[in-house]
Write a protein that holds these residues in place. Structure first.
Motif, PDB file in Angstrom:
ATOM      1  N   ASP A   3       0.300  -1.037  -0.160  1.00 23.58           N
ATOM      2  CA  ASP A   3       0.118   0.294   0.219  1.00 23.58           C
ATOM      3  C   ASP A   3       0.073   1.660   0.106  1.00 23.58           C
ATOM      4  O   ASP A   3       2.179   1.714   0.719  1.00 23.58           O
ATOM      5  N   PHE A   4       0.529   2.583  -0.038  1.00 29.60           N
ATOM      6  CA  PHE A   4       1.433   3.566  -0.576  1.00 29.60           C
ATOM      7  C   PHE A   4       1.107   4.074   0.941  1.00 29.60           C
ATOM      8  O   PHE A   4       0.426   4.115   1.795  1.00 29.60           O
ATOM      9  N   ASP A   5       2.296   4.547   1.431  1.00 27.85           N
ATOM     10  CA  ASP A   5       2.704   5.039   2.349  1.00 27.85           C
ATOM     11  C   ASP A   5       1.372   6.989   2.595  1.00 27.85           C
ATOM     12  O   ASP A   5       1.338   6.710   4.037  1.00 27.85           O
ATOM     13  N   GLU A   6       1.251   6.849   2.059  1.00 30.59           N
ATOM     14  CA  GLU A   6       0.648   8.184   1.731  1.00 30.59           C
ATOM     15  C   GLU A   6      -0.416   8.812   1.069  1.00 30.59           C
ATOM     16  O   GLU A   6      -0.292   7.782  -0.325  1.00 30.59           O
ATOM     17  N   PRO A   7      -1.851   8.554   1.327  1.00 28.97           N
ATOM     18  CA  PRO A   7      -3.085   8.169   0.291  1.00 28.97           C
ATOM     19  C   PRO A   7      -2.439   9.272  -1.076  1.00 28.97           C
ATOM     20  O   PRO A   7      -2.154  10.274  -0.862  1.00 28.97           O
ATOM     21  N   LEU A   8      -3.249   8.315  -2.439  1.00 25.71           N
ATOM     22  CA  LEU A   8      -2.241   9.342  -3.004  1.00 25.71           C
ATOM     23  C   LEU A   8      -3.483  10.461  -3.678  1.00 25.71           C
ATOM     24  O   LEU A   8      -4.988  10.081  -3.068  1.00 25.71           O
ATOM     25  N   PRO A   9      -3.445  11.699  -4.077  1.00 22.89           N
ATOM     26  CA  PRO A   9      -4.605  12.790  -4.757  1.00 22.89           C
ATOM     27  C   PRO A   9      -5.389  12.432  -5.448  1.00 22.89           C
ATOM     28  O   PRO A   9      -5.258  12.072  -6.214  1.00 22.89           O
ATOM     29  N   SER A  10      -6.746  13.318  -6.059  1.00 19.67           N
ATOM     30  CA  SER A  10      -7.710  12.773  -6.439  1.00 19.67           C
ATOM     31  C   SER A  10      -6.864  13.295  -7.787  1.00 19.67           C
ATOM     32  O   SER A  10      -6.671  12.810  -8.717  1.00 19.67           O
ATOM     33  N   VAL A  11      -6.331  14.880  -7.534  1.00 21.56           N
ATOM     34  CA  VAL A  11      -6.031  14.878  -8.779  1.00 21.56           C
ATOM     35  C   VAL A  11      -4.239  16.092  -8.219  1.00 21.56           C
ATOM     36  O   VAL A  11      -4.253  16.399  -6.941  1.00 21.56           O
ATOM     37  N   ALA A  12      -3.681  15.914  -9.136  1.00 23.91           N
ATOM     38  CA  ALA A  12      -2.019  16.250  -9.165  1.00 23.91           C
ATOM     39  C   ALA A  12      -0.902  16.464 -10.992  1.00 23.91           C
ATOM     40  O   ALA A  12      -1.629  16.287 -11.512  1.00 23.91           O
ATOM     41  N   PHE A  13      -0.379  17.579 -10.588  1.00 25.24           N
ATOM     42  CA  PHE A  13       0.426  17.382 -12.030  1.00 25.24           C
ATOM     43  C   PHE A  13       1.585  16.838 -11.746  1.00 25.24           C
ATOM     44  O   PHE A  13       1.667  15.685 -10.358  1.00 25.24           O
ATOM     45  N   PRO A  14       2.300  15.896 -12.297  1.00 20.80           N
ATOM     46  CA  PRO A  14       2.998  14.788 -12.226  1.00 20.80           C
ATOM     47  C   PRO A  14       4.593  14.736 -11.178  1.00 20.80           C
ATOM     48  O   PRO A  14       4.909  13.747 -10.485  1.00 20.80           O
ATOM     49  N   HIS A  15       5.101  15.702 -11.162  1.00 19.26           N
ATOM     50  CA  HIS A  15       6.075  16.181 -10.213  1.00 19.26           C
ATOM     51  C   HIS A  15       5.085  15.982  -8.501  1.00 19.26           C
ATOM     52  O   HIS A  15       6.707  15.372  -7.602  1.00 19.26           O
ATOM     53  N   GLU A  16       3.619  16.264  -8.437  1.00 19.12           N
ATOM     54  CA  GLU A  16       3.516  15.021  -7.331  1.00 19.12           C
ATOM     55  C   GLU A  16       3.097  13.930  -7.015  1.00 19.12           C
ATOM     56  O   GLU A  16       3.698  13.841  -5.803  1.00 19.12           O
ATOM     57  N   LEU A  17       3.885  13.577  -7.909  1.00 12.54           N
ATOM     58  CA  LEU A  17       3.075  11.514  -8.323  1.00 12.54           C
ATOM     59  C   LEU A  17       5.200  11.523  -8.467  1.00 12.54           C
ATOM     60  O   LEU A  17       5.399  10.268  -8.602  1.00 12.54           O
ATOM     61  N   ASP A  18       6.186  12.517  -8.178  1.00 10.68           N
ATOM     62  CA  ASP A  18       7.916  11.768  -8.669  1.00 10.68           C
ATOM     63  C   ASP A  18       8.616  10.622  -7.758  1.00 10.68           C
ATOM     64  O   ASP A  18       9.492   9.533  -8.174  1.00 10.68           O
ATOM     65  N   SER A  19       7.965  11.022  -6.275  1.00 16.65           N
ATOM     66  CA  SER A  19       8.645  10.112  -5.854  1.00 16.65           C
ATOM     67  C   SER A  19       7.659   9.212  -5.205  1.00 16.65           C
ATOM     68  O   SER A  19       6.983  10.115  -4.186  1.00 16.65           O
ATOM     69  N   LEU A  20       7.289   8.434  -5.065  1.00 18.03           N
ATOM     70  CA  LEU A  20       5.482   7.141  -3.562  1.00 18.03           C
ATOM     71  C   LEU A  20       6.591   6.377  -2.883  1.00 18.03           C
ATOM     72  O   LEU A  20       7.455   5.563  -3.495  1.00 18.03           O
ATOM     73  N   LEU A  21       6.476   6.040  -2.179  1.00 16.71           N
ATOM     74  CA  LEU A  21       6.672   5.381  -0.696  1.00 16.71           C
ATOM     75  C   LEU A  21       5.982   4.414  -0.708  1.00 16.71           C
ATOM     76  O   LEU A  21       4.585   4.509  -0.370  1.00 16.71           O
ATOM     77  N   LEU A  22       5.761   2.696  -0.445  1.00 18.63           N
ATOM     78  CA  LEU A  22       5.305   1.358  -0.176  1.00 18.63           C
ATOM     79  C   LEU A  22       6.070   0.795   0.563  1.00 18.63           C
ATOM     80  O   LEU A  22       6.987   0.443   1.412  1.00 18.63           O
ATOM     81  N   ARG A  23       4.064   0.654   1.126  1.00 18.96           N
ATOM     82  CA  ARG A  23       4.766  -0.443   2.615  1.00 18.96           C
ATOM     83  C   ARG A  23       4.297  -1.399   2.400  1.00 18.96           C
ATOM     84  O   ARG A  23       3.178  -1.224   1.291  1.00 18.96           O
ATOM     85  N   THR A  24       5.337  -2.827   2.828  1.00 20.76           N
ATOM     86  CA  THR A  24       4.654  -4.110   1.911  1.00 20.76           C
ATOM     87  C   THR A  24       4.119  -4.955   3.618  1.00 20.76           C
ATOM     88  O   THR A  24       3.317  -5.900   3.297  1.00 20.76           O
ATOM     89  N   GLY A  25       5.134  -5.015   4.528  1.00 24.62           N
ATOM     90  CA  GLY A  25       4.770  -6.043   5.338  1.00 24.62           C
ATOM     91  C   GLY A  25       5.295  -6.946   5.449  1.00 24.62           C
ATOM     92  O   GLY A  25       5.789  -7.326   6.152  1.00 24.62           O
ATOM     93  N   ASP A  26       6.401  -7.444   4.476  1.00 26.12           N
ATOM     94  CA  ASP A  26       7.121  -8.214   4.476  1.00 26.12           C
ATOM     95  C   ASP A  26       8.358  -8.148   3.033  1.00 26.12           C
ATOM     96  O   ASP A  26       7.937  -7.195   2.575  1.00 26.12           O
ATOM     97  N   THR A  27       8.945  -9.103   2.747  1.00 29.76           N
ATOM     98  CA  THR A  27       9.418  -9.141   1.368  1.00 29.76           C
ATOM     99  C   THR A  27       9.309  -9.263   0.715  1.00 29.76           C
ATOM    100  O   THR A  27      10.612  -9.649  -0.746  1.00 29.76           O
ATOM    101  N   ASP A  28       8.495 -10.385   0.479  1.00 25.85           N
ATOM    102  CA  ASP A  28       7.753 -11.104  -0.881  1.00 25.85           C
ATOM    103  C   ASP A  28       8.378  -9.675  -2.544  1.00 25.85           C
ATOM    104  O   ASP A  28       7.402  -8.550  -2.403  1.00 25.85           O
ATOM    105  N   PRO A  29       8.450  -9.773  -3.279  1.00 27.97           N
ATOM    106  CA  PRO A  29       8.295  -9.291  -4.366  1.00 27.97           C
ATOM    107  C   PRO A  29       6.718  -9.069  -4.911  1.00 27.97           C
ATOM    108  O   PRO A  29       6.185  -9.443  -4.598  1.00 27.97           O
ATOM    109  N   TYR A  30       6.721  -7.650  -5.445  1.00 28.00           N
ATOM    110  CA  TYR A  30       5.298  -7.341  -5.650  1.00 28.00           C
ATOM    111  C   TYR A  30       5.420  -6.401  -7.041  1.00 28.00           C
ATOM    112  O   TYR A  30       6.341  -6.260  -8.125  1.00 28.00           O
ATOM    113  N   GLU A  31       4.416  -6.727  -8.018  1.00 24.82           N
ATOM    114  CA  GLU A  31       4.439  -6.199  -9.547  1.00 24.82           C
ATOM    115  C   GLU A  31       3.574  -5.126  -9.128  1.00 24.82           C
ATOM    116  O   GLU A  31       2.340  -4.882  -8.344  1.00 24.82           O
TER     117      GLU A  31
END
Length: 196
Positions: A3-31
């Protein structure tokens, strides 16, 4: 589950989405799949991510990827699909990094970095683009145009309402208005158009 560390905005400019942090809870690979045009759109990123030992993955440099793949004139739904769920963001195309969020910026600005009045002259053709968040219904927006006129002999200024020539709806809340300053009417003899 990733899941994303912070909720994604409903509307955004590209630079607002430049770096996204995901938390997985484990070390399994995710697509992860990033699609321009919504769930059934075009894949611009389809890869497997490997979380670090804390179950964290950082997606970096997404702004440039989005800028290269978004249509120039349309606000476009971008879908971020993780293994078991997805989230969508309406992305407004833009080359510049604006200090405000798209949601805040578009409430009070045309999509230009010009702040305040726009200098112009009789004979110019002006195009201004703006975004209106969809509130339901099909009401057409009516931006208010104010013209500043100057009398060079006296230094006096007057403001009048300006008229728009055309309004183009590109969909997803993105509009462009065409203004022809020659359509603006001087408030009195001796006044010349300064800005709007």
């Amino acid at each position: 589950m990733a899941d994303f560390d912070e909720p994604l905005p409903s509307v955004a400019f590209p630079h607002e989405l430049d770096s996204l942090l995901l938390r997985t809870g484990d070390t399994d690979p995710y697509e992860i799949i990033v699609r321009v045009g919504g769930q059934n759109g075009t894949d611009i990123l389809n890869t497997t991510l490997y979380p670090d030992t804390d179950g964290i993955v950082v997606l970096s440099d997404l702004a440039e990827l989005l800028r290269e793949n978004l249509p120039d004139v349309n606000a476009t739904e971008v879908c971020f699909g993780l293994d078991d769920h997805s989230e969508s963001v309406l992305v407004i195309p833009g080359r510049a990094d604006i200090l405000d969020t798209a949601s805040d910026f578009t409430q009070s600005h045309f999509l230009t970095l010009l702040d305040g009045a726009k200098p112009t002259y009789i004979g110019a053709i002006e195009y201004l683009t703006f975004f209106v968040a969809q509130q339901g219904g099909d009401a057409t927006p009516s931006p208010v145009i104010i013209c500043l006129w100057v009398n060079p002999d006296t230094g006096l200024t007057l403001e009048t309402a300006g008229r728009r020539r055309t309004l183009t709806n590109y969909g997803s809340g993105l509009y462009t208005i065409c203004l022809l300053p020659e359509d603006f009417e001087a408030p009195d003899d001796g006044y010349i158009l300064h800005s709007f």
